[in-house]
Scaffold this motif. Sequence first.
Motif, PDB file in Angstrom:
ATOM      1  N   ARG A   1       0.821  -1.215   0.000  1.00 43.66           N
ATOM      2  CA  ARG A   1       0.000   0.000   0.000  1.00 43.66           C
ATOM      3  C   ARG A   1       0.858   1.269   0.000  1.00 43.66           C
ATOM      4  O   ARG A   1       0.399   2.341  -0.359  1.00 43.66           O
ATOM      5  N   ASP A   2       2.116   1.114   0.433  1.00 43.37           N
ATOM      6  CA  ASP A   2       3.012   2.267   0.457  1.00 43.37           C
ATOM      7  C   ASP A   2       3.933   2.305  -0.762  1.00 43.37           C
ATOM      8  O   ASP A   2       4.826   3.150  -0.854  1.00 43.37           O
ATOM      9  N   ALA A   3       3.706   1.376  -1.687  1.00 42.92           N
ATOM     10  CA  ALA A   3       4.646   1.203  -2.798  1.00 42.92           C
ATOM     11  C   ALA A   3       4.729   2.445  -3.681  1.00 42.92           C
ATOM     12  O   ALA A   3       5.821   2.929  -3.990  1.00 42.92           O
ATOM     13  N   GLU A   4       3.576   2.963  -4.076  1.00 44.32           N
ATOM     14  CA  GLU A   4       3.587   4.096  -5.023  1.00 44.32           C
ATOM     15  C   GLU A   4       4.231   5.322  -4.389  1.00 44.32           C
ATOM     16  O   GLU A   4       4.989   6.059  -5.030  1.00 44.32           O
ATOM     17  N   GLN A   5       3.961   5.522  -3.093  1.00 40.04           N
ATOM     18  CA  GLN A   5       4.567   6.655  -2.374  1.00 40.04           C
ATOM     19  C   GLN A   5       6.094   6.551  -2.391  1.00 40.04           C
ATOM     20  O   GLN A   5       6.797   7.535  -2.622  1.00 40.04           O
ATOM     21  N   LEU A   6       6.597   5.345  -2.185  1.00 39.52           N
ATOM     22  CA  LEU A   6       8.049   5.144  -2.182  1.00 39.52           C
ATOM     23  C   LEU A   6       8.628   5.453  -3.560  1.00 39.52           C
ATOM     24  O   LEU A   6       9.637   6.150  -3.692  1.00 39.52           O
ATOM     25  N   TRP A   7       7.965   4.898  -4.560  1.00 41.27           N
ATOM     26  CA  TRP A   7       8.446   5.113  -5.939  1.00 41.27           C
ATOM     27  C   TRP A   7       8.496   6.608  -6.253  1.00 41.27           C
ATOM     28  O   TRP A   7       9.492   7.126  -6.779  1.00 41.27           O
ATOM     29  N   ASP A   8       7.431   7.299  -5.906  1.00 40.34           N
ATOM     30  CA  ASP A   8       7.358   8.735  -6.225  1.00 40.34           C
ATOM     31  C   ASP A   8       8.443   9.510  -5.499  1.00 40.34           C
ATOM     32  O   ASP A   8       9.083  10.394  -6.066  1.00 40.34           O
ATOM     33  N   GLN A   9       8.670   9.179  -4.243  1.00 34.54           N
ATOM     34  CA  GLN A   9       9.718   9.876  -3.482  1.00 34.54           C
ATOM     35  C   GLN A   9      11.094   9.604  -4.068  1.00 34.54           C
ATOM     36  O   GLN A   9      11.927  10.504  -4.190  1.00 34.54           O
ATOM     37  N   LEU A  10      11.317   8.320  -4.432  1.00 35.40           N
ATOM     38  CA  LEU A  10      12.619   7.961  -5.011  1.00 35.40           C
ATOM     39  C   LEU A  10      12.878   8.778  -6.271  1.00 35.40           C
ATOM     40  O   LEU A  10      13.967   9.302  -6.478  1.00 35.40           O
ATOM     41  N   PHE A  11      11.856   8.896  -7.097  1.00 42.61           N
ATOM     42  CA  PHE A  11      12.077   9.562  -8.386  1.00 42.61           C
ATOM     43  C   PHE A  11      12.063  11.075  -8.269  1.00 42.61           C
ATOM     44  O   PHE A  11      12.708  11.753  -9.059  1.00 42.61           O
ATOM     45  N   SER A  12      11.380  11.639  -7.248  1.00 39.90           N
ATOM     46  CA  SER A  12      11.432  13.093  -7.105  1.00 39.90           C
ATOM     47  C   SER A  12      12.739  13.516  -6.438  1.00 39.90           C
ATOM     48  O   SER A  12      13.479  14.340  -6.971  1.00 39.90           O
ATOM     49  N   VAL A  13      13.064  12.867  -5.301  1.00 41.34           N
ATOM     50  CA  VAL A  13      14.326  13.203  -4.633  1.00 41.34           C
ATOM     51  C   VAL A  13      15.501  12.715  -5.478  1.00 41.34           C
ATOM     52  O   VAL A  13      16.580  13.326  -5.489  1.00 41.34           O
ATOM     53  N   GLY A  14      15.306  11.638  -6.198  1.00 45.26           N
ATOM     54  CA  GLY A  14      16.407  10.974  -6.898  1.00 45.26           C
ATOM     55  C   GLY A  14      16.815  11.628  -8.206  1.00 45.26           C
ATOM     56  O   GLY A  14      17.819  11.228  -8.793  1.00 45.26           O
ATOM     57  N   ALA A  15      16.035  12.606  -8.653  1.00 44.17           N
ATOM     58  CA  ALA A  15      16.347  13.214  -9.956  1.00 44.17           C
ATOM     59  C   ALA A  15      17.794  13.687 -10.021  1.00 44.17           C
ATOM     60  O   ALA A  15      18.502  13.398 -10.995  1.00 44.17           O
ATOM     61  N   ILE A  16      18.238  14.365  -8.956  1.00 47.00           N
ATOM     62  CA  ILE A  16      19.626  14.866  -9.010  1.00 47.00           C
ATOM     63  C   ILE A  16      20.652  13.777  -8.696  1.00 47.00           C
ATOM     64  O   ILE A  16      21.850  14.004  -8.782  1.00 47.00           O
ATOM     65  N   TYR A  17      20.197  12.594  -8.306  1.00 46.47           N
ATOM     66  CA  TYR A  17      21.117  11.457  -8.077  1.00 46.47           C
ATOM     67  C   TYR A  17      21.180  10.549  -9.305  1.00 46.47           C
ATOM     68  O   TYR A  17      21.758   9.472  -9.260  1.00 46.47           O
TER      69      TYR A  17
END
Lengths: 512, 406
Positions: free
Chosen positions: B219-235
Amino acid sequence: MSNPADVIIIGGGHNGLVCAAYLAKAGRKVLVLEAASGVGGLGATREFAPGFRAAVAHTLPQLGRQLVKDLDLGRHGFSLAADALPTIALAPAGGHITITADGLEGASPADSTAYATYLKLMKKFARAIDPFWHKRPPMLGSGGLRDAATLGQFGWNLRTLGKTDMREMMRMIALPARDLMDEYFESPPLKAALAWDANIGSKLAPRSPNNAVIALLYRMSGDLTGGLPLARGGTGGLTDALAAAAAAHGAQIRTGSAVARIVVEQGRAVGVELAGGELIRAPKIVSNADPKTSFFKLLGARHLDIQFTNRINRLRMNGQVAKLHLALDGLPDFTGLAEPGGRLLLAPDMQFIENAFDAAKYGGYARELPMEVLLPSLHDDSLAPAGQHVLSAQVQYAPYNVQGGWDAHRDSFLDNTMASLERYAPGIRDRVVASELLTPADLEQQFGVTGGHWHHGEFALDNWWMNRPTYGASQYRTPVPGFYLCGAGAHPGGGIMGAAGSNAARAILEEN
Amino acid sequence: MPVTVKLQPAEAIAHVQRSILPTPFYSRTSRLNLNQQWSEWNGFASAVYYGDAHLEYFSTRNTCGVFDASPMRKYRFSGADAAAMLDRMVTRDVVAQAVDTVAYNVWCTDAGRVVDDGTIFRLGTEEFMLCCADPCYDWFCLSAVGFDALKIEEISEEVAALALQGPTSCALLKAMGFAGIEQCKPFQIMRFPFGGGEIMISRTGYTGDLGYELWLDPRDAEQLWDQLFSVGAIYGIQPLGDESLEMARLEAGFLAPDVDFHGSLHTVQRGHDHSPLELGLGWILNFKKPHFSGRAALLAQRESGNYRRLLKLDIEGNKPAEHSILYADKKCAKEIGYITSAAWSPVVKANIAYGLVEAKYFEGPIWAEIYHQKELRWQRKVARCTRVTKPFWSPERAKATPPPDC
């Protein structure tokens, strides 16, 4: 930990005692640990009512001369109460057929002729496989010379039957008893009586393939007398003599000493822990218990490989035979029988046995039950007060897993048994002073045999010879170094014979 | 007799058409999968590649990439007998394994042939999670016979899983607020509050580089994915498909089931299964353990020395030795084995492969017969192979705690 023994034998049933006696005779320091208060296991003669004694295993068809001679059992108190009991196929209204070592009495001429042919052939087969009952089974693919020699000898023994008889043996070996008996005989009670010995003890019936001929040949392996022998003092007379022989050779026998587990260190069996917590070490631990008890309760699956464990787990061990002991105030009258001195088979035809089996297959039991009846006190007055008698009966089929459990069914099963007995011996109920019914659940509980199974696992082709109890443990050694089997779950199997015990002793001695 | 055929409406068989079920991340992965290139993994959609397999691969070596590992089969073993049962089933010491650690393991038949491999997560004294690529519940049930205080549950669909792999993975997790993640040692487990509950992060992976695996409530999967890709853009975060992971795992020296070996329960012909010794897994056979299933057979095999070897090979030239047969001589007179996996390794700049070689020949010369195309015309070349004993790719940062730049 004390270290009083070279070999510890868990269980003082007849095979454990035989193994102990042979090992002690060869100079090993042997300690036998028996959970019960006396030795003998299912062969022990017990008092089931004041003054009345009986053993669960009541006859000795498979006992051999060699064992009696090797262990000098006569000197240790073993003698026979009867040496050649006939088997009598009872017909409810009389007209019984008596089966003796030499032939039939009371049968039709056709059946008498057929029996002679049948017996001759079966004796020939029995002779061909006889050496293998007393030999370590081969291990396929071991690359060992001795295994190859055993297999070679087996092939040779079959081949030297001659082409016709070898083919006939191959054809017959997995036949259901019913097909075999229908081929030879015409009398329904005769066929039922002969089929009885093919299946009793296993979850099999006349229409079941997989065991009939091999079980009949196994039963013919005894050569103590020309017929069916009875031990004086009941079968316990034999087991007591075995214990005395073992003790005379220096084996120590401790009763009331239940083993809780086998101690394994660094993958090796090194001792046992008794129920009271006492630890006893020995370099070799031999189990007379059934394979499931040996491997699961005593040893533990964690010491075994996964597929091996599953083969042991899959062994079919649901007993099907109930044992009935009746204390009678006098000799019962069996219709049309002058004296019930033989082994009586109460089954009018093979279908009657099959019907009882059908009910048991689904966790029930039949209203009418076939059985094998013996009055051992007719031959041995030590078993009952003067003028009174013991009736000892093996009753089929009493499924171990009866629906609802045996506590709910014991009385009704006993009623059905008594009613079935009454058909042949009217008025027998009035003679009953006391009775004891041992269902498979009782046998399990009182004798520690999984499923209350006589043979410690079905006696059938898939669980025979190099597959008994399964490959990887069929040469008395097990996958755990220092741990051995000597019980009926090992080759050759159940019945009061002692070959598993003596074969195991030989295997252990050969290792040194 | 008339025959009537009743067809399912199209929408009822939509999943059949795709042959695949959605993972908890499907709403996100399907949007990124430009060409809708999916493979089937345990019934679930697994991206073959999202845009460009090479670009994705390079993220595992230069930035970071995310692989949806949810289709992995996950099992929970719990109860007083769980440690003993697993200890007897697998080759390493499970009893001694510390809580909150992970161990790569293999489990074998009585004959010492590999049934499958996977990772065991010790979650508590009496609780474990076991992850493997293929379903193995039947074998676990067989292995549980004789262990009563034990419960085995398949929890594959209760746990969503992402692998975050690459040099910036630790920095990204830190930036997402997983404070202290830089102190997580290889094969260690840490837990953090996340979404409606908790996220479990293990420092594990299938790329051989610095990396983590993230385990959480679907149930928390999409939230994790979104955070990874928003914070992760500069990584430099990238989604990873099967193809990029396949290259990375080969460089890292990891085995792929059904590629480098077949589970013993699935092979028919004699010798088509493998022992762990053959697969180079001798290092996880703990013979100090008094017993594990297959121990006796493996000990005998080790003592005999007579077993095939799956070798890491550096092959001359730049043509991947896919499907090649191996020979003891350049003339290809003596056949001695075959290639199981092969690729040009961009990071090592070498033509790498695994080859399974007969016992008698693994120390001698090895030649690969390679077929490759030039403008559709098939060419044959015979290339010299050199044995490599270490993983082809094993950067220091994968082992360092804290990792560099964290």
